[in-house]
Design a protein around this motif. Structure first.
Motif, PDB file in Angstrom:
ATOM      1  N   ARG A 122       0.756  -1.134  -0.023  1.00  0.00           N
ATOM      2  CA  ARG A 122       0.058  -0.058  -0.055  1.00  0.00           C
ATOM      3  C   ARG A 122       0.876   1.345   0.152  1.00  0.00           C
ATOM      4  O   ARG A 122       0.545   2.281  -0.722  1.00  0.00           O
ATOM      5  CB  ARG A 122      -1.045  -0.024   1.340  1.00  0.00           C
ATOM      6  N   ASN A 123       1.942   1.338   0.675  1.00  0.00           N
ATOM      7  CA  ASN A 123       2.782   2.391   0.806  1.00  0.00           C
ATOM      8  C   ASN A 123       3.531   2.430  -0.428  1.00  0.00           C
ATOM      9  O   ASN A 123       3.820   3.721  -0.894  1.00  0.00           O
ATOM     10  CB  ASN A 123       3.849   2.232   2.019  1.00  0.00           C
ATOM     11  N   LEU A 124       3.971   1.464  -1.176  1.00  0.00           N
ATOM     12  CA  LEU A 124       4.590   1.501  -2.541  1.00  0.00           C
ATOM     13  C   LEU A 124       3.648   2.172  -3.398  1.00  0.00           C
ATOM     14  O   LEU A 124       4.079   3.098  -4.144  1.00  0.00           O
ATOM     15  CB  LEU A 124       4.968   0.241  -2.912  1.00  0.00           C
ATOM     16  N   LYS A 138       9.364   7.206 -15.535  1.00  0.00           N
ATOM     17  CA  LYS A 138       8.622   6.114 -15.480  1.00  0.00           C
ATOM     18  C   LYS A 138       9.385   4.879 -15.288  1.00  0.00           C
ATOM     19  O   LYS A 138       9.061   3.884 -14.429  1.00  0.00           O
ATOM     20  CB  LYS A 138       7.663   6.103 -16.626  1.00  0.00           C
ATOM     21  N   ASP A 139      10.352   4.787 -16.127  1.00  0.00           N
ATOM     22  CA  ASP A 139      11.197   3.315 -16.303  1.00  0.00           C
ATOM     23  C   ASP A 139      12.047   3.412 -14.777  1.00  0.00           C
ATOM     24  O   ASP A 139      12.291   2.256 -14.554  1.00  0.00           O
ATOM     25  CB  ASP A 139      11.996   3.142 -17.412  1.00  0.00           C
ATOM     26  N   PHE A 199      10.668   0.067  -7.753  1.00  0.00           N
ATOM     27  CA  PHE A 199       9.720  -0.755  -7.222  1.00  0.00           C
ATOM     28  C   PHE A 199      10.220  -2.196  -7.158  1.00  0.00           C
ATOM     29  O   PHE A 199       9.649  -3.042  -6.526  1.00  0.00           O
ATOM     30  CB  PHE A 199       8.346  -0.708  -8.145  1.00  0.00           C
ATOM     31  N   ARG A 200      11.064  -2.624  -8.262  1.00  0.00           N
ATOM     32  CA  ARG A 200      11.808  -3.820  -8.064  1.00  0.00           C
ATOM     33  C   ARG A 200      12.915  -3.943  -6.941  1.00  0.00           C
ATOM     34  O   ARG A 200      13.713  -4.921  -7.024  1.00  0.00           O
ATOM     35  CB  ARG A 200      12.071  -4.403  -9.484  1.00  0.00           C
ATOM     36  N   PHE A 201      13.118  -2.847  -6.271  1.00  0.00           N
ATOM     37  CA  PHE A 201      13.882  -2.761  -5.335  1.00  0.00           C
ATOM     38  C   PHE A 201      15.486  -2.989  -5.892  1.00  0.00           C
ATOM     39  O   PHE A 201      16.495  -3.573  -5.409  1.00  0.00           O
ATOM     40  CB  PHE A 201      13.962  -3.783  -4.211  1.00  0.00           C
ATOM     41  N   GLU A 202      15.602  -2.337  -7.353  1.00  0.00           N
ATOM     42  CA  GLU A 202      16.880  -2.396  -7.930  1.00  0.00           C
ATOM     43  C   GLU A 202      17.572  -0.895  -7.655  1.00  0.00           C
ATOM     44  O   GLU A 202      16.812  -0.072  -7.431  1.00  0.00           O
ATOM     45  CB  GLU A 202      16.694  -2.679  -9.465  1.00  0.00           C
ATOM     46  N   THR A 203      18.904  -1.058  -8.137  1.00  0.00           N
ATOM     47  CA  THR A 203      19.623   0.521  -7.719  1.00  0.00           C
ATOM     48  C   THR A 203      19.647   1.038  -8.991  1.00  0.00           C
ATOM     49  O   THR A 203      19.792   0.692 -10.257  1.00  0.00           O
ATOM     50  CB  THR A 203      21.001   0.028  -7.237  1.00  0.00           C
ATOM     51  N   VAL A 204      19.377   2.282  -8.907  1.00  0.00           N
ATOM     52  CA  VAL A 204      18.891   3.267 -10.219  1.00  0.00           C
ATOM     53  C   VAL A 204      19.921   4.199 -10.156  1.00  0.00           C
ATOM     54  O   VAL A 204      20.216   4.902  -8.987  1.00  0.00           O
ATOM     55  CB  VAL A 204      17.770   3.923 -10.213  1.00  0.00           C
ATOM     56  N   GLU A 205      20.692   4.506 -11.135  1.00  0.00           N
ATOM     57  CA  GLU A 205      21.486   5.708 -11.316  1.00  0.00           C
ATOM     58  C   GLU A 205      20.810   7.080 -11.761  1.00  0.00           C
ATOM     59  O   GLU A 205      20.077   6.954 -12.898  1.00  0.00           O
ATOM     60  CB  GLU A 205      22.834   5.338 -12.311  1.00  0.00           C
ATOM     61  N   SER A 240      24.567  10.167  -8.857  1.00  0.00           N
ATOM     62  CA  SER A 240      24.226   9.471  -7.447  1.00  0.00           C
ATOM     63  C   SER A 240      23.285   8.290  -7.635  1.00  0.00           C
ATOM     64  O   SER A 240      22.774   8.080  -9.025  1.00  0.00           O
ATOM     65  CB  SER A 240      23.192  10.672  -7.133  1.00  0.00           C
ATOM     66  N   THR A 241      23.224   7.592  -6.846  1.00  0.00           N
ATOM     67  CA  THR A 241      22.410   6.009  -6.959  1.00  0.00           C
ATOM     68  C   THR A 241      21.310   6.201  -5.985  1.00  0.00           C
ATOM     69  O   THR A 241      21.270   6.923  -4.824  1.00  0.00           O
ATOM     70  CB  THR A 241      23.273   4.967  -6.713  1.00  0.00           C
ATOM     71  N   ALA A 242      20.118   5.634  -6.292  1.00  0.00           N
ATOM     72  CA  ALA A 242      18.900   5.725  -5.418  1.00  0.00           C
ATOM     73  C   ALA A 242      18.372   4.289  -5.317  1.00  0.00           C
ATOM     74  O   ALA A 242      18.589   3.602  -6.212  1.00  0.00           O
ATOM     75  CB  ALA A 242      17.938   6.432  -6.106  1.00  0.00           C
ATOM     76  N   LYS A 243      17.908   3.747  -4.217  1.00  0.00           N
ATOM     77  CA  LYS A 243      17.176   2.539  -4.047  1.00  0.00           C
ATOM     78  C   LYS A 243      16.161   2.545  -3.070  1.00  0.00           C
ATOM     79  O   LYS A 243      16.326   3.127  -2.051  1.00  0.00           O
ATOM     80  CB  LYS A 243      18.369   1.536  -3.703  1.00  0.00           C
ATOM     81  N   LEU A 244      15.290   1.708  -3.196  1.00  0.00           N
ATOM     82  CA  LEU A 244      14.170   1.711  -2.153  1.00  0.00           C
ATOM     83  C   LEU A 244      14.323   0.433  -1.350  1.00  0.00           C
ATOM     84  O   LEU A 244      15.164  -0.423  -1.522  1.00  0.00           O
ATOM     85  CB  LEU A 244      12.671   1.344  -2.677  1.00  0.00           C
ATOM     86  N   SER A 245      14.328   0.617   0.248  1.00  0.00           N
ATOM     87  CA  SER A 245      14.230  -0.662   0.928  1.00  0.00           C
ATOM     88  C   SER A 245      13.164  -0.615   1.940  1.00  0.00           C
ATOM     89  O   SER A 245      12.813   0.479   2.307  1.00  0.00           O
ATOM     90  CB  SER A 245      15.555  -0.371   1.495  1.00  0.00           C
ATOM     91  N   VAL A 246      12.687  -1.776   2.532  1.00  0.00           N
ATOM     92  CA  VAL A 246      11.571  -1.785   3.540  1.00  0.00           C
ATOM     93  C   VAL A 246      12.131  -1.589   4.863  1.00  0.00           C
ATOM     94  O   VAL A 246      13.295  -1.942   5.604  1.00  0.00           O
ATOM     95  CB  VAL A 246      11.051  -3.134   3.599  1.00  0.00           C
ATOM     96  N   ASP A 247      11.532  -0.531   5.544  1.00  0.00           N
ATOM     97  CA  ASP A 247      12.058  -0.131   6.988  1.00  0.00           C
ATOM     98  C   ASP A 247      11.765  -1.455   7.985  1.00  0.00           C
ATOM     99  O   ASP A 247      10.894  -2.332   8.066  1.00  0.00           O
ATOM    100  CB  ASP A 247      11.336   1.018   7.578  1.00  0.00           C
TER     101      ASP A 247
END
Length: 342
Positions: A240-242, A256-257, A263-269, A288-295
């Motif tokens: 839901r938070n995602l 968008k890509d 959302f696949r928890f991959e690292t994005v440049e 810089s690199t960005a990534k999502l992670s679960v708290d």
């Protein structure tokens, strides 16, 4: 060219010869000029009065514009009332423009949400009308069935009455065998119509059963989907938070890509700039690199990390790196003080 307004810097050494301008003006006005130590009037000397006055400066701009006209350069507005604005005023205007753009973006998102709500409302109305139409068609079929039965019964009764009249004439009519044959044909026709009625009743019953089965199947599928969603939310509480995080990622500058990869928890440049809602400005994020992670403390919460840091701290560090010098001078040296030292 790294400047929006073309210009150049000139270093001028005003070496002139001849009589001083104030002396010549005094002679023209027949006033005695101040007496100075006698000097050779033709001796070279430094004097900006003849080369840096208003008339000469205007002449320099006019002649330079004439010489540079063949390159497409246009002279500035003659006698313009424009004035240079201060750095504080410049940043204030930028802030107003940024607030205006932010308001337009918020209006756009609001219009998009309104359009989406309107679409869902219209979709719900359409489904409701389809249900009403199906119910109306069912009533029409039932009415047709009832009317058709009444008409058939009326025809049957009329036929029986005619047959009875003909049977009654058998006692006085010599055409008895002919009437018997007609009665047999009428009975056969009645039997055929009764068979048609039974077939119609069977088809109607099959149609109703099929419709009830389709309704039950759809209800079962909906219940299964709801059960699957609940199961997914139990397995992945952060879903839901995602979904809510998608709009935030698009606003701060992710494509968008890139959002799909996150959302696949991959690292994005990151390429370009990222926008901060806290500071109402964009910061350079090239490389810089960005990534999502679960708290870890709250599994229903998803965190955005940029260069291994929480995005809030990353933006604040970028803000501290990009503070202008004039703004740094306004900050108190003693951070524990609540006032500026004058």
């Amino acid at each position: 060219m790294d400047e929006k307004t073309p210009h150049f810097h000139a270093t001028v050494v005003p070496i002139v010869t001849g009589e001083r301008r104030k002396t010549s003006q005094a002679k023209e006005r027949d006033r005695p000029a101040k007496k100075y130590r006698k000097k050779n009037p033709n001796r070279p000397r430094l004097c900006a009065d003849d080369v840096m006055n208003r008339t000469k400066l205007k002449e320099y701009q006019d002649t330079y514009a004439l010489m540079m006209a063949k390159y497409g350069l246009q002279r500035g507005v003659d006698g313009s009332k424009a004035r240079h604005i201060s750095t504080r005023e410049h940043y204030r205007q930028l802030g107003k423009e940024r607030d205006s753009l932010k308001s337009e973006v918020e209006d756009w998102y609001k219009q998009r949400d309104d359009a989406r709500d309107k679409f869902f409302h219209m979709d719900g109305c359409l489904k409701d009308k389809e249900k009403r139409l199906a119910a109306t068609e069912q009533k029409i079929l039932q009415l047709d069935k009832t009317v058709w039965k009444k008409e058939l019964k009326a025809k049957t009764a009329n036929t029986l009455m005619k047959a009875a009249d003909r049977v009654g004439t058998l006692f006085n009519d010599t055409k008895g065998p002919e009437y018997q044959r007609q009665i047999g044909e009428l009975q056969k026709e009645i039997a055929e119509k009764d068979a048609v009625i039974r077939a119609k009743d069977a088809a109607m019953g099959a149609m109703e059963a099929r419709h009830e089965k389709e309704v039950k199947d759809k209800d079962r599928i909906i219940a299964e989907r709801d059960s699957e969603l609940d199961h997914l939310h139990r397995l992945f509480p952060y879903l839901r938070n995602l979904l809510k995080l998608e709009n935030f990622l698009r606003v701060i500058g992710f494509a968008k890509d890139q959002v799909k990869k996150l959302f696949r928890f991959e690292t994005v440049e990151v390429r370009g700039e990222l926008y901060s809602n806290e500071f109402n400005r964009s910061f350079n994020a090239d490389g810089s690199t960005a990534k999502l992670s679960v708290d870890e403390k709250n599994e229903a919460r998803v965190l955005l990390h940029i260069d291994g840091k929480d995005h809030v701290h990353w933006f604040r560090e970028k803000r501290r790196e990009n503070i202008p010098e004039w703004e740094k001078s306004l900050e108190p040296k003693d951070k524990h003080r609540k006032c500026f030292r004058i």
